[in-house]
Write a protein that holds these residues in place. Sequence first.
Motif, PDB file in Angstrom:
ATOM      1  N   MET A   1       0.849  -1.184   0.000  1.00 20.92           N
ATOM      2  CA  MET A   1       0.000   0.000   0.000  1.00 20.92           C
ATOM      3  C   MET A   1       0.891   1.242   0.000  1.00 20.92           C
ATOM      4  N   SER A   2       0.800   2.045  -1.033  1.00 17.37           N
ATOM      5  CA  SER A   2       1.674   3.191  -1.195  1.00 17.37           C
ATOM      6  C   SER A   2       1.348   4.289  -0.196  1.00 17.37           C
ATOM      7  N   LYS A   3       2.389   4.978   0.307  1.00 21.24           N
ATOM      8  CA  LYS A   3       2.178   6.108   1.192  1.00 21.24           C
ATOM      9  C   LYS A   3       1.586   7.290   0.444  1.00 21.24           C
ATOM     10  N   GLU A   4       1.705   7.294  -0.863  1.00 19.28           N
ATOM     11  CA  GLU A   4       1.145   8.382  -1.661  1.00 19.28           C
ATOM     12  C   GLU A   4      -0.309   8.129  -2.028  1.00 19.28           C
ATOM     13  N   GLU A   5      -0.827   6.953  -1.666  1.00 21.53           N
ATOM     14  CA  GLU A   5      -2.160   6.577  -2.114  1.00 21.53           C
ATOM     15  C   GLU A   5      -3.041   6.160  -0.949  1.00 21.53           C
ATOM     16  N   LEU A   6      -4.250   6.654  -0.946  1.00 18.50           N
ATOM     17  CA  LEU A   6      -5.280   6.233  -0.009  1.00 18.50           C
ATOM     18  C   LEU A   6      -5.967   5.000  -0.584  1.00 18.50           C
ATOM     19  N   VAL A   7      -6.061   3.945   0.197  1.00 15.67           N
ATOM     20  CA  VAL A   7      -6.732   2.721  -0.236  1.00 15.67           C
ATOM     21  C   VAL A   7      -7.773   2.339   0.808  1.00 15.67           C
ATOM     22  N   THR A   8      -9.029   2.291   0.391  1.00 16.21           N
ATOM     23  CA  THR A   8     -10.114   1.883   1.274  1.00 16.21           C
ATOM     24  C   THR A   8     -10.424   0.414   1.024  1.00 16.21           C
ATOM     25  N   VAL A   9     -10.199  -0.398   2.044  1.00 13.52           N
ATOM     26  CA  VAL A   9     -10.490  -1.827   1.943  1.00 13.52           C
ATOM     27  C   VAL A   9     -11.883  -2.070   2.504  1.00 13.52           C
ATOM     28  N   SER A  10     -12.774  -2.620   1.696  1.00 14.37           N
ATOM     29  CA  SER A  10     -14.129  -2.886   2.149  1.00 14.37           C
ATOM     30  C   SER A  10     -14.135  -4.045   3.137  1.00 14.37           C
ATOM     31  N   PRO A  11     -14.785  -3.860   4.304  1.00 12.87           N
ATOM     32  CA  PRO A  11     -14.860  -4.968   5.253  1.00 12.87           C
ATOM     33  C   PRO A  11     -15.764  -6.103   4.787  1.00 12.87           C
ATOM     34  N   VAL A  18     -11.807   1.676  -2.871  1.00 13.73           N
ATOM     35  CA  VAL A  18     -11.506   3.041  -3.320  1.00 13.73           C
ATOM     36  C   VAL A  18     -10.000   3.230  -3.312  1.00 13.73           C
ATOM     37  N   ARG A  19      -9.491   3.872  -4.350  1.00 10.58           N
ATOM     38  CA  ARG A  19      -8.098   4.298  -4.402  1.00 10.58           C
ATOM     39  C   ARG A  19      -8.054   5.764  -4.796  1.00 10.58           C
ATOM     40  N   ARG A  20      -7.350   6.551  -4.025  1.00 14.33           N
ATOM     41  CA  ARG A  20      -7.214   7.976  -4.311  1.00 14.33           C
ATOM     42  C   ARG A  20      -5.803   8.419  -3.941  1.00 14.33           C
ATOM     43  N   PRO A  21      -5.228   9.321  -4.733  1.00 17.98           N
ATOM     44  CA  PRO A  21      -3.944   9.895  -4.319  1.00 17.98           C
ATOM     45  C   PRO A  21      -4.157  10.862  -3.162  1.00 17.98           C
ATOM     46  N   TYR A  22      -3.226  10.889  -2.231  1.00 17.32           N
ATOM     47  CA  TYR A  22      -3.263  11.935  -1.219  1.00 17.32           C
ATOM     48  C   TYR A  22      -2.944  13.274  -1.873  1.00 17.32           C
ATOM     49  N   ALA A  23      -3.423  14.337  -1.284  1.00 18.55           N
ATOM     50  CA  ALA A  23      -3.178  15.667  -1.835  1.00 18.55           C
ATOM     51  C   ALA A  23      -1.689  15.983  -1.823  1.00 18.55           C
ATOM     52  N   SER A  24      -1.258  16.692  -2.839  1.00 21.49           N
ATOM     53  CA  SER A  24       0.128  17.158  -2.877  1.00 21.49           C
ATOM     54  C   SER A  24       0.244  18.429  -2.047  1.00 21.49           C
ATOM     55  N   LEU A 187     -10.147  17.515   1.159  1.00 14.60           N
ATOM     56  CA  LEU A 187      -8.793  17.063   0.866  1.00 14.60           C
ATOM     57  C   LEU A 187      -8.629  15.649   1.402  1.00 14.60           C
ATOM     58  N   HIS A 188      -7.996  14.778   0.620  1.00 15.16           N
ATOM     59  CA  HIS A 188      -7.583  13.463   1.115  1.00 15.16           C
ATOM     60  C   HIS A 188      -6.164  13.613   1.644  1.00 15.16           C
ATOM     61  N   LEU A 189      -5.985  13.376   2.952  1.00 15.73           N
ATOM     62  CA  LEU A 189      -4.728  13.675   3.623  1.00 15.73           C
ATOM     63  C   LEU A 189      -4.254  12.503   4.476  1.00 15.73           C
ATOM     64  N   ASP A 190      -2.941  12.333   4.561  1.00 14.01           N
ATOM     65  CA  ASP A 190      -2.414  11.381   5.535  1.00 14.01           C
ATOM     66  C   ASP A 190      -2.245  12.104   6.879  1.00 14.01           C
ATOM     67  N   HIS A 191      -1.792  11.379   7.894  1.00 16.21           N
ATOM     68  CA  HIS A 191      -1.752  11.951   9.241  1.00 16.21           C
ATOM     69  C   HIS A 191      -0.832  13.161   9.330  1.00 16.21           C
ATOM     70  N   GLU A 192       0.330  13.094   8.709  1.00 19.97           N
ATOM     71  CA  GLU A 192       1.252  14.221   8.787  1.00 19.97           C
ATOM     72  C   GLU A 192       0.686  15.436   8.050  1.00 19.97           C
ATOM     73  N   GLN A 193      -0.028  15.196   6.951  1.00 20.97           N
ATOM     74  CA  GLN A 193      -0.638  16.314   6.240  1.00 20.97           C
ATOM     75  C   GLN A 193      -1.755  16.959   7.055  1.00 20.97           C
ATOM     76  N   VAL A 194      -2.469  16.162   7.850  1.00 18.34           N
ATOM     77  CA  VAL A 194      -3.489  16.731   8.738  1.00 18.34           C
ATOM     78  C   VAL A 194      -2.826  17.691   9.722  1.00 18.34           C
ATOM     79  N   ARG A 195      -1.710  17.278  10.302  1.00 19.56           N
ATOM     80  CA  ARG A 195      -0.995  18.168  11.219  1.00 19.56           C
ATOM     81  C   ARG A 195      -0.578  19.451  10.505  1.00 19.56           C
ATOM     82  N   ARG A 196      -0.120  19.320   9.285  1.00 23.77           N
ATOM     83  CA  ARG A 196       0.329  20.487   8.515  1.00 23.77           C
ATOM     84  C   ARG A 196      -0.817  21.467   8.290  1.00 23.77           C
TER      85      ARG A 196
END
Length: 464
Positions: A1-11, A18-24, A187-196
């Motif tokens: 699972m790429s750190k640049e990509e959001l991947v939603t795994v259906s339970p 769902v696959r989406r790139p995180y915001a630049s 915005l689709h963001l990872d945890h560090e981007q949320v802090r930013r």
Amino acid sequence: MSKEELVTVSPIDGSAFVRRPYASESQIESALQRAAAAQKAWAARPLGERLEIVGRAVDRFVDNKAAIAEAITRQMGRPLRYTPGEVDGFAARARHMMAIAQEALQPVQVSPQAGFTRFISREPVGVVFTIAPWNYPLLTAVNSIVPALVAGNAVILKHSDQTPLCAELIYDAFVQAGVPEGVFQYLHLDHEQVRRVIRASEIGFVCFTGSVGGGRVVEESAAGRFIGVGLELGGNDPAYVRADADFEHAVETLVDGAFFNSGQSCCGIQRIYVAEPLYKDFVERAAALTNQYVLGNPLNAETTLGPVVRTAAADGVRAVIADALARGAKNVVDEKRFEMARAGTPYVAPGIFVDVDHGMTLMNDECFGPVVGIMPVSGDEAAIELMNNSPYGLTAAVFTRDEEAALSIGRRVETGTFFMNRCDYLDPALAWTGVKNTGRGATLSVVGYEHLTRPKSFHLKTTL
């Protein structure tokens, strides 16, 4: 699972839904600048115009109910028979907050003083950053999005990686309604981007719903910025069944309160204290009702209990169950009836545990799963002591025919909302808030608007 990509795994089946790139970084910076620029013009519009546009967005959203409901089910696993109700709830909360906006946002008048005009206006805080969770992806988001926009703020929404389509679908409705560019974005963001984003000078307020650990990160990220943060961090909510309760109503309501959404509700019931004369019958009736649940694929019409959000979450629930059993608890539900509940999957059988005590994780920490512990109590004093013996304080409930007794108990229970003869419910006319590790701040009601605005005093002296 790429750190640049959001991947939603259906339970439902473990597939990548769902696959989406995180915001630049450039996309984040652009969104912040657009929001700050658009907010001033949006706030300058008359309240009636803002209400009209937001109202159209809510209508567009509801028009797409079937598709939204299925998207929620596929992303987080709630049975499809129930997810359309969340769209309805989104609309109901939004419309209530719109209906009270005129009252909530009007200036505060002070006593007249000759030669002066004095009042306190309610000014928007600027750009509101809403961080929404997956368990009720619409109901948690609407609590801040709609009143923030109505009050004249711009909003940037960051939704959970488990429910990214909800952010996109809400955004689509606002675009169709004609909201000005930059006023509402996601915005689709990872945890560090949320802090930013929280640290960004453009952000004026943060609304977060999630874990206690996540709340600490939000506070740490906002430290030194002197902005407000609203934190709704969950609970381990108790209910007390008095000897004078309507027995059948109490059992049916509390079983539903414990197991709806597979127990994945911040205000779901996790601890039940029953007056000793009712205890044995209550446990038997609760077990009988619970055995009627159908655990299965949430897309099937007959399913009444879906999977928890992911296998790792199910493993956490199983660890809580194992801890309780190792400490002497007993599960009175027939687990053999729930064939899909297997290790290594997100499917967990519902459990009712007796012979429990507060030394068990089940009774003293949040467990986001379909489990509940039941203890007998001698009366009101014992129940109040146990209800307060928790690091959380979101909601608490009492089941009784005596309203005066309920009020007396409610005044002593440490909680944000106190119920009589109901539970696991949110009334938009009342402030949604909590105490202790449940967090701080409030959403909904006229009080919710106070957190999304700031007071500005006007002191005007007349001269001749």
